[in-house]
Write a protein that holds these residues in place. Structure first.
Motif, PDB file in Angstrom:
ATOM      1  N   MET A   1      39.806  61.231  33.730  1.00 33.81           N
ATOM      2  CA  MET A   1      40.228  60.005  33.048  1.00 33.81           C
ATOM      3  C   MET A   1      41.209  59.237  33.927  1.00 33.81           C
ATOM      4  N   LYS A   2      41.106  57.923  33.944  1.00 33.20           N
ATOM      5  CA  LYS A   2      41.950  57.076  34.774  1.00 33.20           C
ATOM      6  C   LYS A   2      42.993  56.341  33.937  1.00 33.20           C
ATOM      7  N   ALA A   3      44.082  55.972  34.592  1.00 35.19           N
ATOM      8  CA  ALA A   3      45.050  55.048  34.030  1.00 35.19           C
ATOM      9  C   ALA A   3      44.845  53.683  34.687  1.00 35.19           C
ATOM     10  N   TYR A   4      45.266  52.609  33.979  1.00 30.01           N
ATOM     11  CA  TYR A   4      45.046  51.249  34.474  1.00 30.01           C
ATOM     12  C   TYR A   4      46.294  50.407  34.283  1.00 30.01           C
ATOM     13  N   ASP A   5      46.596  49.593  35.283  1.00 31.95           N
ATOM     14  CA  ASP A   5      47.631  48.572  35.139  1.00 31.95           C
ATOM     15  C   ASP A   5      46.995  47.298  34.596  1.00 31.95           C
ATOM     16  N   ILE A   6      47.736  46.593  33.763  1.00 31.83           N
ATOM     17  CA  ILE A   6      47.296  45.300  33.244  1.00 31.83           C
ATOM     18  C   ILE A   6      47.857  44.206  34.142  1.00 31.83           C
ATOM     19  N   THR A   7      47.020  43.279  34.537  1.00 31.67           N
ATOM     20  CA  THR A   7      47.433  42.210  35.439  1.00 31.67           C
ATOM     21  C   THR A   7      47.220  40.845  34.782  1.00 31.67           C
ATOM     22  N   PHE A   8      47.863  39.832  35.356  1.00 29.28           N
ATOM     23  CA  PHE A   8      47.873  38.485  34.785  1.00 29.28           C
ATOM     24  C   PHE A   8      47.411  37.475  35.825  1.00 29.28           C
ATOM     25  N   ASP A   9      46.519  36.590  35.413  1.00 24.73           N
ATOM     26  CA  ASP A   9      46.102  35.498  36.295  1.00 24.73           C
ATOM     27  C   ASP A   9      47.183  34.423  36.282  1.00 24.73           C
ATOM     28  N   ILE A  10      47.779  34.153  37.439  1.00 20.30           N
ATOM     29  CA  ILE A  10      48.891  33.200  37.510  1.00 20.30           C
ATOM     30  C   ILE A  10      48.449  31.807  37.942  1.00 20.30           C
ATOM     31  N   THR A  11      47.132  31.622  38.124  1.00 16.08           N
ATOM     32  CA  THR A  11      46.613  30.285  38.467  1.00 16.08           C
ATOM     33  C   THR A  11      45.501  29.916  37.494  1.00 16.08           C
ATOM     34  N   PRO A  12      45.812  29.811  36.194  1.00 11.63           N
ATOM     35  CA  PRO A  12      44.759  29.544  35.214  1.00 11.63           C
ATOM     36  C   PRO A  12      44.072  28.198  35.411  1.00 11.63           C
ATOM     37  N   GLN A  13      44.725  27.299  36.133  1.00 11.40           N
ATOM     38  CA  GLN A  13      44.123  25.987  36.367  1.00 11.40           C
ATOM     39  C   GLN A  13      43.076  26.019  37.476  1.00 11.40           C
ATOM     40  N   ASP A  14      43.009  27.096  38.253  1.00 12.23           N
ATOM     41  CA  ASP A  14      42.082  27.204  39.375  1.00 12.23           C
ATOM     42  C   ASP A  14      40.840  27.992  38.979  1.00 12.23           C
ATOM     43  N   PRO A  15      39.697  27.718  39.641  1.00 10.08           N
ATOM     44  CA  PRO A  15      38.476  28.478  39.331  1.00 10.08           C
ATOM     45  C   PRO A  15      38.543  29.927  39.803  1.00 10.08           C
ATOM     46  N   THR A  16      39.390  30.212  40.792  1.00 11.97           N
ATOM     47  CA  THR A  16      39.544  31.570  41.314  1.00 11.97           C
ATOM     48  C   THR A  16      40.795  32.212  40.731  1.00 11.97           C
ATOM     49  N   ARG A  17      40.667  33.457  40.277  1.00 14.38           N
ATOM     50  CA  ARG A  17      41.799  34.175  39.714  1.00 14.38           C
ATOM     51  C   ARG A  17      42.756  34.630  40.811  1.00 14.38           C
ATOM     52  N   THR A  18      44.046  34.577  40.512  1.00 15.93           N
ATOM     53  CA  THR A  18      45.075  35.170  41.360  1.00 15.93           C
ATOM     54  C   THR A  18      45.871  36.125  40.484  1.00 15.93           C
ATOM     55  N   TRP A  19      45.739  37.420  40.770  1.00 16.43           N
ATOM     56  CA  TRP A  19      46.258  38.432  39.867  1.00 16.43           C
ATOM     57  C   TRP A  19      47.642  38.912  40.274  1.00 16.43           C
ATOM     58  N   SER A  20      48.522  39.010  39.277  1.00 15.70           N
ATOM     59  CA  SER A  20      49.880  39.508  39.473  1.00 15.70           C
ATOM     60  C   SER A  20      50.162  40.581  38.426  1.00 15.70           C
ATOM     61  N   TYR A  21      51.051  41.515  38.760  1.00  8.99           N
ATOM     62  CA  TYR A  21      51.467  42.514  37.783  1.00  8.99           C
ATOM     63  C   TYR A  21      52.426  41.937  36.749  1.00  8.99           C
ATOM     64  N   ASP A  22      52.857  40.722  36.971  1.00  7.41           N
ATOM     65  CA  ASP A  22      53.813  40.072  36.085  1.00  7.41           C
ATOM     66  C   ASP A  22      53.293  38.681  35.752  1.00  7.41           C
ATOM     67  N   PRO A  23      53.384  38.244  34.483  1.00  9.75           N
ATOM     68  CA  PRO A  23      52.864  36.913  34.136  1.00  9.75           C
ATOM     69  C   PRO A  23      53.602  35.772  34.815  1.00  9.75           C
ATOM     70  N   GLN A  24      54.769  36.061  35.382  1.00 10.24           N
ATOM     71  CA  GLN A  24      55.557  35.019  36.042  1.00 10.24           C
ATOM     72  C   GLN A  24      55.440  35.066  37.565  1.00 10.24           C
ATOM     73  N   ASN A  25      54.430  35.758  38.102  1.00  7.85           N
ATOM     74  CA  ASN A  25      54.165  35.739  39.538  1.00  7.85           C
ATOM     75  C   ASN A  25      55.253  36.441  40.355  1.00  7.85           C
ATOM     76  N   LYS A  26      55.712  37.586  39.905  1.00  4.04           N
ATOM     77  CA  LYS A  26      56.729  38.312  40.669  1.00  4.04           C
ATOM     78  C   LYS A  26      56.112  39.268  41.689  1.00  4.04           C
ATOM     79  N   THR A  27      54.978  39.893  41.328  1.00  6.71           N
ATOM     80  CA  THR A  27      54.384  40.897  42.207  1.00  6.71           C
ATOM     81  C   THR A  27      52.869  40.743  42.199  1.00  6.71           C
ATOM     82  N   LEU A  28      52.302  40.219  43.283  1.00 10.29           N
ATOM     83  CA  LEU A  28      50.860  40.049  43.372  1.00 10.29           C
ATOM     84  C   LEU A  28      50.182  41.398  43.600  1.00 10.29           C
ATOM     85  N   VAL A  29      48.968  41.529  43.069  1.00  7.46           N
ATOM     86  CA  VAL A  29      48.154  42.715  43.309  1.00  7.46           C
ATOM     87  C   VAL A  29      47.648  42.665  44.745  1.00  7.46           C
ATOM     88  N   ALA A  30      47.831  43.752  45.488  1.00  2.98           N
ATOM     89  CA  ALA A  30      47.468  43.759  46.912  1.00  2.98           C
ATOM     90  C   ALA A  30      45.966  43.579  47.098  1.00  2.98           C
TER      91      ALA A  30
END
Length: 292
Positions: A1-30
């Motif tokens: 069984m795996k564990a998962y981090d929840i990530t947030f798209d910080i560029t909702p206005q763009d067609p491409t997602r940019t994922w961060s571990y924080d909704p305020q863009n503090k730490t981008l997913v590598a």
């Protein structure tokens, strides 16, 4: 069984997602490509009827939708047909302390009480309470409900009319779907490298749970450092308060996001298997009929 981090798209206005571990863009997913889109944060809710939309038991107002999350198969603890959950916020403890409960009288005919007579709680809705009396809610969703969208019951009050009378300092603490609309922000899931994936959290190391705290060094272990300040499914619990008892391996740990507030602790744990709800000294109470 795996564990998962929840990530947030910080560029909702763009067609491409940019994922961060924080909704305020503090730490981008590598590794952005490793993230799977799995839900959304914001006012829009899942595809349920207005009559089923969760309501607060004190004021009768429709709860505010916070997020909806699609669950990996091992976390679907209510059966394979319930593929997602929605989390709602209702009356804060300040609102409950400073406003009288709404009593649905036989001949009352306000716009709110008219709606309340049509209220039919969703059969998979679970009402949650923290120790101060604040109200939250968790709703288990079918695939059809997850795939659809709704905005909740229409506010029947005209502009300028008040559906609840509050002192000015409490108005920001009113969580209701009739408050300010909040934009949609996509949520994603990404693999969480966690030695405690699939293991129920326990202070005493039962069942092989690895304590992130090292008693000898008086500090957290090196493997725990990357796990902090992230919302996640399963794995190592890192609450701001003491470790909640009776958590299973199938729990959701969330921090403050959007308009969601938990107080000084800033986090909560929601068990998808045994219904434990833990926030800042939080408790879960059995489902009971609304008082309105």
């Amino acid at each position: 069984m795996k564990a998962y981090d929840i990530t947030f798209d910080i560029t909702p206005q763009d067609p491409t997602r940019t994922w961060s571990y924080d909704p305020q863009n503090k730490t981008l997913v590598a590794d952005q490509a490793a993230v799977t889109e799995a839900g959304w944060l914001g006012s829009r809710g899942p595809g349920i009827s207005d009559e089923q939309w969760p309501r607060s038991p004190h004021t009768g107002l429709p709860m505010q939708h916070i997020f909806t999350l699609h669950l990996p198969e091992p976390y679907r603890r209510r059966g394979p047909e319930y593929v997602a959950v929605s989390f709602f916020a209702g009356d804060s403890w300040e609102i409950i302390q400073e406003t009288p409960p709404l009593l649905l009288k036989e001949h009352s005919d306000t716009p709110l009480t008219t709606q309340l007579r049509q209220y039919q709680p969703h059969p998979m809705f679970q009402e949650l309470h923290d120790s101060l009396g604040g109200v939250f809610g968790l709703l288990y969703l079918t695939r059809e409900e997850f795939s659809a969208r709704s905005n909740g019951p229409t506010n029947p009050y005209r502009e300028g009319e008040q559906f609840i009378i509050l002192p000015p300092h409490q108005r920001t603490r009113l969580f209701t779907q009739w408050g300010t609309a909040h934009p949609t922000q996509a949520l994603g899931l990404v693999y969480r490298p966690d030695p405690n994936a699939g293991v129920p959290p326990a202070d005493d190391g039962i069942n092989g749970y690895e304590d992130p705290w090292d008693e000898e060094t008086g500090d957290f272990r090196n493997w725990a450092d990357p796990l902090f300040s992230k919302c996640h499914l399963g794995g190592t619990a890192l609450p701001g308060q003491s470790l909640p008892p009776r958590l299973s391996a199938y729990y959701l740990e969330i921090t403050e996001m959007g308009v969601l507030e938990f107080g000084d602790c800033g986090s909560a744990q929601i068990d998808l298997d045994n219904n434990v709800f833990a926030g800042p000294a939080a408790r879960r109470t059995p489902q009971k009929p609304p008082i309105f």
